[in-house]
Each structure stands twice: as structure tokens, then as C-alpha cells.
Design a protein around this motif. Structure first.
Motif, mmCIF file in Angstrom:
data_model
loop_
_atom_site.group_PDB
_atom_site.id
_atom_site.type_symbol
_atom_site.label_atom_id
_atom_site.label_comp_id
_atom_site.label_asym_id
_atom_site.label_seq_id
_atom_site.Cartn_x
_atom_site.Cartn_y
_atom_site.Cartn_z
ATOM 1 N N ARG B 23 -13.444 2.070 -0.474
ATOM 2 C CA ARG B 23 -12.528 2.718 -1.403
ATOM 3 C C ARG B 23 -13.323 3.520 -2.422
ATOM 4 O O ARG B 23 -14.405 3.125 -2.850
ATOM 5 C CB ARG B 23 -11.691 1.655 -2.136
ATOM 6 N N SER B 24 -12.733 4.659 -2.837
ATOM 7 C CA SER B 24 -13.354 5.474 -3.877
ATOM 8 C C SER B 24 -13.139 4.856 -5.253
ATOM 9 O O SER B 24 -13.868 5.152 -6.197
ATOM 10 C CB SER B 24 -12.727 6.871 -3.866
ATOM 11 N N GLY B 25 -12.099 4.047 -5.366
ATOM 12 C CA GLY B 25 -11.723 3.493 -6.666
ATOM 13 C C GLY B 25 -10.652 4.320 -7.359
ATOM 14 O O GLY B 25 -10.024 3.864 -8.308
ATOM 15 N N ALA B 26 -10.439 5.546 -6.858
ATOM 16 C CA ALA B 26 -9.438 6.418 -7.476
ATOM 17 C C ALA B 26 -8.033 5.975 -7.084
ATOM 18 O O ALA B 26 -7.832 5.369 -6.043
ATOM 19 C CB ALA B 26 -9.664 7.863 -7.014
ATOM 20 N N ASP B 27 -7.078 6.257 -7.959
ATOM 21 C CA ASP B 27 -5.650 6.134 -7.671
ATOM 22 C C ASP B 27 -5.271 4.755 -7.109
ATOM 23 O O ASP B 27 -4.645 4.649 -6.046
ATOM 24 C CB ASP B 27 -5.254 7.242 -6.664
ATOM 25 N N PRO B 28 -5.590 3.679 -7.824
ATOM 26 C CA PRO B 28 -5.324 2.342 -7.260
ATOM 27 C C PRO B 28 -3.845 2.081 -6.988
ATOM 28 O O PRO B 28 -3.509 1.429 -6.002
ATOM 29 C CB PRO B 28 -5.868 1.382 -8.325
ATOM 30 N N TYR B 31 -2.700 4.094 -3.921
ATOM 31 C CA TYR B 31 -3.285 3.473 -2.735
ATOM 32 C C TYR B 31 -2.536 2.198 -2.352
ATOM 33 O O TYR B 31 -2.184 2.007 -1.178
ATOM 34 C CB TYR B 31 -4.758 3.154 -2.962
ATOM 35 N N ASP B 92 -8.154 11.271 -1.221
ATOM 36 C CA ASP B 92 -8.088 10.536 -2.491
ATOM 37 C C ASP B 92 -8.717 9.148 -2.496
ATOM 38 O O ASP B 92 -9.194 8.706 -3.538
ATOM 39 C CB ASP B 92 -6.613 10.332 -2.903
ATOM 40 N N TRP B 93 -8.644 8.423 -1.398
ATOM 41 C CA TRP B 93 -8.842 6.980 -1.494
ATOM 42 C C TRP B 93 -10.143 6.448 -0.933
ATOM 43 O O TRP B 93 -10.606 5.377 -1.334
ATOM 44 C CB TRP B 93 -7.671 6.248 -0.814
ATOM 45 N N THR B 95 -14.262 6.908 0.503
ATOM 46 C CA THR B 95 -15.493 7.685 0.592
ATOM 47 C C THR B 95 -16.061 7.630 2.018
ATOM 48 O O THR B 95 -16.830 8.497 2.415
ATOM 49 C CB THR B 95 -16.552 7.187 -0.400
#
Lengths: 115, 115
Positions: B23-28, B31, B92-93, B95
Motif C-alpha cells: 500500500r502507498s498509504g494514501a487515501d485509507p 481504499y 492511488d493505492w 506502489t
């Protein structure tokens, strides 16, 4: 396991052992020590291609180890130290687990490109 | 997924899709909502046998979904809503992720007996 959590597997076909488990919560230090030792020992076995492993806060874990052949998997299954640790796992560490042996036929690796 | 985190799969052979992701950590929130919707949608597809999914504190997750046949997997891959969410996942979610399709040949289920 690679530093990023992804196994560096070759082009298929190869084999996967999918190990889904529920921890009992007992003996966290003994478990952690044994888990680390087993990952290191597995990595030394013939035909071992890598491992990916995650455990969530609820104690459910999935470990997928990758192998060149079914014979390599069987040799690891019957490895003396591995068998001894499995018995300890059933006694102390797990309430349930499922082991599935599967032949990987296709794989796709996607990596975010840096801007 | 069963309440306990284990998929209730039939006797092999059947298929597994092993999805390992970072996970990128963005938009939890986005997601989490999409992940829940995809699990529910996948469960409605023909040939879906169950799913097991774990994500660790470091953002690495492993989700294994089980299917009756390769055709069922391909139909799910090309499902319109699934394809749209995959594109959002890449944007978005995640990597990185690796998807592996494998044929499950053997399975062993171990359950602690109550004393």
C-alpha cells in the motif's frame, strides 16, 4: 524474503505453498524466534525461491513460500528441524492452519514508476 | 471469507490467485471502502470459492482468492467494475503488486481439538 516483502520469483511455472494460520496468542517470543529460524532455514533448502509473509493484528497470517518443484517442497516438509517445529506449532502456537500446495502458472508484477 | 479468516474451499483441484501488494498509504478510507466492495462483488461471481486476506502494519498485504476454474478467474479479471477499481489501485493505492495464478493440487486443514 526480499526487503520489500516481495519474493523474487522466476518466470512460471514454479510451486507455491500457501500457509494460512491463526495464532493462539500464546508464547509470542518463542513463536517469533522459531518463525525467524524457519524462514532462515527454508531459505537454505534446495529449490527455495522466496517467501512472502504477513500477519494481521487479529492473529491471522498468510505465508506463501515459493519452490522450484514438488520434490523440493516434500524435502522441506520432511526436514527434521522443520517437522519438530511443526509439532511445537500445533502444541503451542496455532489454533488452526491450512496448507495448500499449488502450481503457479502465470504471474504479473506491477511497479509504480517514479514521476 | 469465513468469520475466522479461512476460506471454506472444497477438495482440490481448484485455483488460487495470490495477490501480494504494498500500500502507498494514501487515501485509507477510499481504499478500505473499495476493498470491502471488491470482496463482496467477487463473492457473487461464478466459481468463487472464498478468500483469505491479511495486511500487516508495514502496508504489505497478501490476499488469496480461490476459484473453481481458470475461466472463472478470467471472467473476474475482465469484470467491468473490477477493472475500473484496478486502475484506481494503480493510480492511488499501491506502489507495487504481484498477481500469481496457481492451481491448488493438495490441501491440509489442521484444527486444534478442544480439550
Amino acid at each position: 524474503m526480499s526487503a520489500e516483502g516481495f519474493a523474487r520469483t522466476p518466470e512460471p511455472p514454479y510451486y507455491a505453498v500457501i500457509f494460512t494460520s491463526q495464532r493462539s496468542g500464546a508464547d509470542p517470543e518463542g513463536y517469533a524466534e522459531a518463525a525467524e529460524a524457519m524462514v532462515a532455514l527454508a531459505a537454505q533448502q534446495p529449490g527455495h525461491l522466496g517467501v512472502e509473509s504477513v500477519r494481521g493484528a487479529d492473529g491471522v497470517g498468510i505465508t506463501v513460500s515459493y519452490w522450484r518443484s514438488e520434490n523440493d517442497i516434500l524435502a522441506w516438509k520432511h526436514h527434521v528441524e522443520h517437522a519438530a517445529i511443526r509439532a511445537r506449532g500445533r502444541r503451542d502456537w496455532y489454533t488452526r492452519y491450512i496448507t495448500r500446495v499449488a502450481k503457479v502458472e502465470r504471474a504479473y508484477d506491477w511497479l509504480l514508476k517514479s514521476p
